[in-house]
Design an enzyme around this catalytic site. Structure first.
Site, PDB file in Angstrom:
ATOM      1  N   HIS A   6       0.796  -1.235   0.000  1.00 28.68           N
ATOM      2  CA  HIS A   6       0.000   0.000   0.000  1.00 28.68           C
ATOM      3  C   HIS A   6       0.823   1.277   0.000  1.00 28.68           C
ATOM      4  O   HIS A   6       0.264   2.363   0.134  1.00 28.68           O
ATOM      5  CB  HIS A   6      -0.920   0.053   1.222  1.00 28.68           C
ATOM      6  CG  HIS A   6      -2.000  -0.968   1.215  1.00 28.68           C
ATOM      7  ND1 HIS A   6      -3.257  -0.728   0.703  1.00 28.68           N
ATOM      8  CD2 HIS A   6      -2.017  -2.239   1.649  1.00 28.68           C
ATOM      9  CE1 HIS A   6      -4.001  -1.812   0.843  1.00 28.68           C
ATOM     10  NE2 HIS A   6      -3.271  -2.745   1.409  1.00 28.68           N
TER      11      HIS A   6
ATOM     12  N   LYS B  78       0.855  14.519   0.953  1.00 27.40           N
ATOM     13  CA  LYS B  78      -0.520  14.834   0.524  1.00 27.40           C
ATOM     14  C   LYS B  78      -0.690  16.337   0.265  1.00 27.40           C
ATOM     15  O   LYS B  78      -1.669  16.781  -0.295  1.00 27.40           O
ATOM     16  CB  LYS B  78      -1.529  14.342   1.555  1.00 27.40           C
ATOM     17  CG  LYS B  78      -1.538  12.819   1.701  1.00 27.40           C
ATOM     18  CD  LYS B  78      -2.600  12.355   2.681  1.00 27.40           C
ATOM     19  CE  LYS B  78      -2.524  10.868   2.993  1.00 27.40           C
ATOM     20  NZ  LYS B  78      -3.221  10.037   1.987  1.00 27.40           N
TER      21      LYS B  78
HETATM   22  C1  26V Z   1       2.070   2.249   7.709  1.00 25.78           C
HETATM   23  C2  26V Z   1       2.679   2.290   8.907  1.00 25.78           C
HETATM   24  C3  26V Z   1       4.100   2.508   8.918  1.00 25.78           C
HETATM   25  C4  26V Z   1       4.577   2.961  10.229  1.00 25.78           C
HETATM   26  C5  26V Z   1       4.011   2.176  11.338  1.00 25.78           C
HETATM   27  C6  26V Z   1       2.547   2.196  11.378  1.00 25.78           C
HETATM   28  C7  26V Z   1       1.929   2.130  10.046  1.00 25.78           C
HETATM   29  C8  26V Z   1       0.584   1.904   9.951  1.00 25.78           C
HETATM   30  C9  26V Z   1      -0.020   1.845   8.738  1.00 25.78           C
HETATM   31  C10 26V Z   1       0.733   2.039   7.622  1.00 25.78           C
HETATM   32  C11 26V Z   1       0.052   1.969   6.331  1.00 25.78           C
HETATM   33  C12 26V Z   1       0.497   2.983   5.412  1.00 25.78           C
HETATM   34  C13 26V Z   1       0.053   2.627   4.110  1.00 25.78           C
HETATM   35  C14 26V Z   1      -1.280   3.204   3.741  1.00 25.78           C
HETATM   36  O1  26V Z   1      -2.141   3.510   4.532  1.00 25.78           O
HETATM   37  N1  26V Z   1      -1.436   3.315   2.479  1.00 25.78           N
HETATM   38  C15 26V Z   1      -2.635   3.847   1.886  1.00 25.78           C
HETATM   39  O2  26V Z   1      -3.403   2.760   1.456  1.00 25.78           O
HETATM   40  C16 26V Z   1      -4.598   3.164   0.815  1.00 25.78           C
HETATM   41  C17 26V Z   1      -5.379   1.922   0.511  1.00 25.78           C
HETATM   42  O3  26V Z   1      -4.684   1.138  -0.408  1.00 25.78           O
HETATM   43  C18 26V Z   1      -4.260   3.965  -0.418  1.00 25.78           C
HETATM   44  O4  26V Z   1      -5.446   4.403  -1.011  1.00 25.78           O
HETATM   45  C19 26V Z   1      -3.405   5.159  -0.067  1.00 25.78           C
HETATM   46  O5  26V Z   1      -2.989   5.826  -1.227  1.00 25.78           O
HETATM   47  C20 26V Z   1      -2.192   4.706   0.705  1.00 25.78           C
HETATM   48  O6  26V Z   1      -1.456   5.803   1.177  1.00 25.78           O
END
Ligand code: 26V
Length: 812
Positions: free
Chosen positions: A357, A551
């Site tokens: 993601h 963003k």
């Molecule tokens: C990342 C991390 C990294 C640090 C520790 C905690 C943590 C928690 C969640 C995440 C997820 C980051 C990735 C994310 O949210 N991506 C989003 O995913 C959406 C669904 O696919 C997408 O539409 C967005 O563009 C994307 O930023």
């Protein structure tokens, strides 16, 4: 479909009310009434839930398990009623009691167990799987505290805990008999038994994982799937309380606290990865409990030997967070079920699939080896072996290319790299929009793509039109039904027929009236919550999402600052009156994001109190953005701001929600914006900014100078200096970090580079909006082409292209 007529419903409701509250309906508070309604709805659901399960056990159909650290469900009552097909009956029945259904629905706490897009996507997917008759279930964590609540005090974000379970949660059923034991720490010894190696784990800390099941209701199809959320509880057989010795007592307390910490709180950060031991514990906790319970269930009901697991079960890994599912399944198959490595590996890789993601390297998970080994000794051994075998394959193919091999290794530089493990251990790896998948293949995961070309594929995200159109925008839903019939409810791409009405005067007028009515609804909410009045006749220009540098809320804010300067200079400037609406949470430790919120609020404060301009522009920051607030904002938007630095937003999903509700998008060619453009055509979207090529060239070759931008364009000079010259805040240092980041540190997200192009695009938006028929027709075209972005389409692609489940068999 559930059949309940109004009179039966009224009778059921009154009885339920008396049963749970021990008093008459007329003596109840609104919350009492909500509780009775939710509880009755659950009763209706439970029977279908049981029969769905029995049916799955009976048919032995392939089951999909969607593993995710986050499920951002929002409120459940309204969608439960909608999907059961009884919302209208319920509404009428309640109104006979003088009860307003919308008011009761608004009393429900959001279930906010997610940060943003990733968690909401998981929730949309559950809704679509159930609605498409796909046996698909969620597996995650029942955090005691969800995503923090945001308050804005003196323009700053203050976080408070989200105590969402403080009232009884009717939507979950605790299943203590399905609890599993998860083991942390200790030692693993190898012994030889009948010539076979055995791994004996001792000295571990055992934790009880207790499941709470949440019903996921399909749309008018009698299907209720399951979302299983795990909660950590101490396992008291570990302690001998009878001795009551002081040492034992303190140890027991310490143990209790450390266990409960595991499912205590959702990490409120989706930006910068930190190698926190507790987060690793959370990951193994729910993954181990989930896999154990799948295997246990399969052994009882599976109708197939365990080595056919991959034909009967698909497990999906939502980002790298649940990647430990791979070594955990290996462990169970080998250590508990006696399979050899090769067979266990075949079953595991055929079962697992993984979605990436993000390409932001700072978000990639990697765990320090020492920490990992201590916490999960047996899992570490298995990953070591996966890595050893993988590197051996690499050696055979890339003889002597040590650099490449160490770059691709799962364990390297002192870390376990979760994305590498996820790719090696899955049969499918997908990105979430075409551009994102291409970037993964060409750049971020290039080496893996060359090594496993067939694993990589795209699945462009989607959103459930049931929540985001039918539920959130009933008036628009009625208009679409009145014009093209209701087939779009089951087949959202049928909305294309609505394009025929794009220039129909009457439809345009209705679209406009519906928008005004949704704007009024949101304005009332804002008045009540924050005591802010906004003008529904102004253009609602909306950017709502997590606050993050990529963003570029700052870009939006700077152009408002520029417009303000222009209006002071020329109060007669002919612009469409506008309300700029922002909302979103910053990760508590993300300084720049928090400063961004402060800047927006400072700008709002100044502009909203300046009588020279406040008839023309107003800025609002909506507090505590969450699913239920989005449901009010999205249908009220005229202009949808999707302005991330090209290449950085993997997909975006709010872009799809806005489009479906008839907003026009102003966007960079990033993520799914590109596919939206392809659908609606260049005339129905406003595109600006650097292209993918230009951005990548800057990253690879350098050459971007923020200073040049400042010196070349007086407007840029003015607005950047306005952040530090006391214009918005007497404390000139307050926003220095923002200034430095943009100018001195040559901002990696190219805000100033895109500034001019963004301003021109906004001017185009202004002119288009002034042309009523043109604007309304753009709105209509957007609605008409939004069906492809229903998560039903996405889920059909996952089911046929990755999971080999449900839809594939039903439609062949
Ligand atoms: C990342 C991390 C990294 C640090 C520790 C905690 C943590 C928690 C969640 C995440 C997820 C980051 C990735 C994310 O949210 N991506 C989003 O995913 C959406 C669904 O696919 C997408 O539409 C967005 O563009 C994307 O930023």
């Amino acid at each position: 479909m559930l059949k309940v007529d109004k009179e039966t419903f009224k009778k059921d409701y009154e009885e339920k009310f008396i049963e749970i509250h021990g008093k008459d309906l007329s003596d109840g508070t609104d919350y009492n009434k909500y509780e009775a309604l939710a509880s009755l709805t659950r009763d209706y659901v439970v029977k279908m839930w049981i029969s769905t399960n029995k049916n799955y056990n009976f048919t032995g159909e392939k089951q999909v398990y969607y593993f995710s650290m986050e499920f951002l469900l929002g409120r459940l009552l309204g969608n439960a009623l909608l999907n059961l097909g009884i919302r209208d009956v319920c509404k009428e029945a309640l109104s006979d009691f003088n009860i307003d259904l919308n008011k009761l629905e608004a009393l429900e706490q959001d279930q906010g167990l997610g940060n943003g897009g990733l968690g909401r996507l998981a929730a949309c997917f559950l809704d679509s799987m159930a609605s498409l008759n796909i046996p698909g279930h969620g597996c995650g964590i029942r955090y005691k505290y969800g995503f923090f609540e945001q308050k804005i005090i003196n323009g700053m974000q203050i976080e408070t805990q989200d105590d969402w379970l403080k009232n009884n949660n009717v939507w979950e059923i605790k299943k203590p008999d399905k609890a599993q034991i998860v083991k942390f720490g200790g030692q693993v010894n190898t012994i030889s038994e009948n010539g076979n190696l055995k791994f004996v784990h001792t000295g571990y800390e055992a934790v009880l994982a207790v499941p709470y099941d949440v019903p996921i209701i399909g749309y008018e199809n009698n299907i209720v799937n399951n979302l299983r959320l795990w909660s950590a509880e101490p396992l008291y057989d570990e302690f001998d309380f009878s001795s009551f010795s002081r040492g034992e007592y303190l140890k027991a307390l310490e143990y209790k606290n450390s266990v409960e910490a595991i499912s205590q709180v959702l990490y409120p950060d989706d930006s910068v990865y930190e190698g926190k031991r507790l987060r690793l514990k959370q990951q193994y906790f729910f993954v181990s409990a989930g896999i154990q319970s799948i295997i246990r269930h399969f052994k009882v009901y599976g109708k197939a030997p365990l080595n056919d697991l991959d034909e009967k079960i698909a497990i999906h890994i939502n980002d790298t967070h649940p990647t430990l599912a791979i070594p955990e399944l290996m462990r169970i198959l080998m250590d508990e079920e006696g399979y050899g490595w090769d067979e266990a590996w075949r079953i595991t890789t055929n079962t697992m699939s993984y979605t990436n993601h993000t390409i932001l390297s700072e978000a990639l998970e990697k765990w320090p080896i020492d920490m990992f080994k201590k916490l999960l000794p047996r899992i570490y051994m298995i990953i070591e072996e996966i890595n050893r075998r993988f590197c051996e394959e690499l050696w055979n193919k890339y003889i002597g290319q040590w650099d490449k091999i160490s770059k691709m290794a799962i364990i390297a530089d002192g870390y376990v790299k979760m994305a590498h493990l996820a790719i090696v251990g899955s049969h499918s790896v997908n990105g979430v929009a075409k551009l994102h998948t291409e970037i993964l293949k060409k750049q971020e995961m290039k080496d893996f793509y060359y090594f496993y070309p067939n694993k990589f594929n795209n699945k462009t995200n989607g959103i459930t039109h049931r929540r985001w159109l039918i539920k959130a925008n009933p008036q628009l839903t009625t208009l679409i039904k009145d014009t093209i019939g209701d087939s779009f409810i089951k087949h959202p791409t049928d909305m294309e027929a609505f394009e025929r009405y794009a220039s129909d005067k009457e439809v345009q007028q209705r679209l406009h009236e519906i928008k005004i009515s949704n704007k009024k609804r949101f304005a009332e909410y804002l008045k009540e919550k924050q005591d802010i009045s906004i003008n529904p006749d102004s253009l609602f220009d909306v950017q709502v999402k997590r606050i993050h540098a990529y963003k570029r809320q700052i870009l939006n804010c700077l152009r408002i600052m520029e417009l303000y300067r222009k209006l002071i200079e020329n109060p007669n400037l002919d612009i469409v009156p506008k309300t700029f609406i922002f909302a979103g949470k910053a990760a508590p430790g993300y300084h720049l994001a928090k400063k961004t919120i402060e800047l927006i609020n400072a700008v709002a404060n100044k502009i909203n109190n300046d009588p020279r301009v406040n008839e023309k522009i107003k800025v609002v920051f909506v507090e505590n953005y969450k699913v239920s607030v989005a449901e009010l904002i999205v249908p009220a938007a005229d202009l949808s701001e999707q302005i991330s630095t090209t290449t950085k937003e993997a997909s975006g999903t709010s872009n799809m929600k806005f489009m479906m509700n008839g907003a026009v998008t102003i966007a960079t060619l990033d993520g799914a914006n590109i596919e939206i453009r392809d659908e609606v055509g260049d005339d129905n979207i406003i595109i600006f900014g650097l292209t993918e090529r230009e951005v990548l060239d800057y990253y690879h070759k350098g050459g971007y100078s923020a200073w040049d931008m400042v010196n070349r364009d007086y407007r840029i000079k003015q607005v950047t200096e306005d952040t530090i010259n006391g214009f918005y805040c007497s404390d000139k240092e307050r926003f220095r970090a923002i200034y430095e980041n943009l100018v001195t540190y040559n901002d990696e997200f190219f805000v100033l580079k895109d500034f001019d192009s963004y301003l021109k695009a906004q001017e185009r938006a202004d002119n288009l909006y002034k042309n009523f028929p043109k604007w309304q027709s753009m709105c209509a075209v957007n609605i008409a082409h939004s069906g492809i972005f229903s998560s039903d389409r996405t889920i059909q692609e996952y089911a046929t292209g990755i999971w080999g489940s449900g839809y594939l068999y039903k439609n062949l």
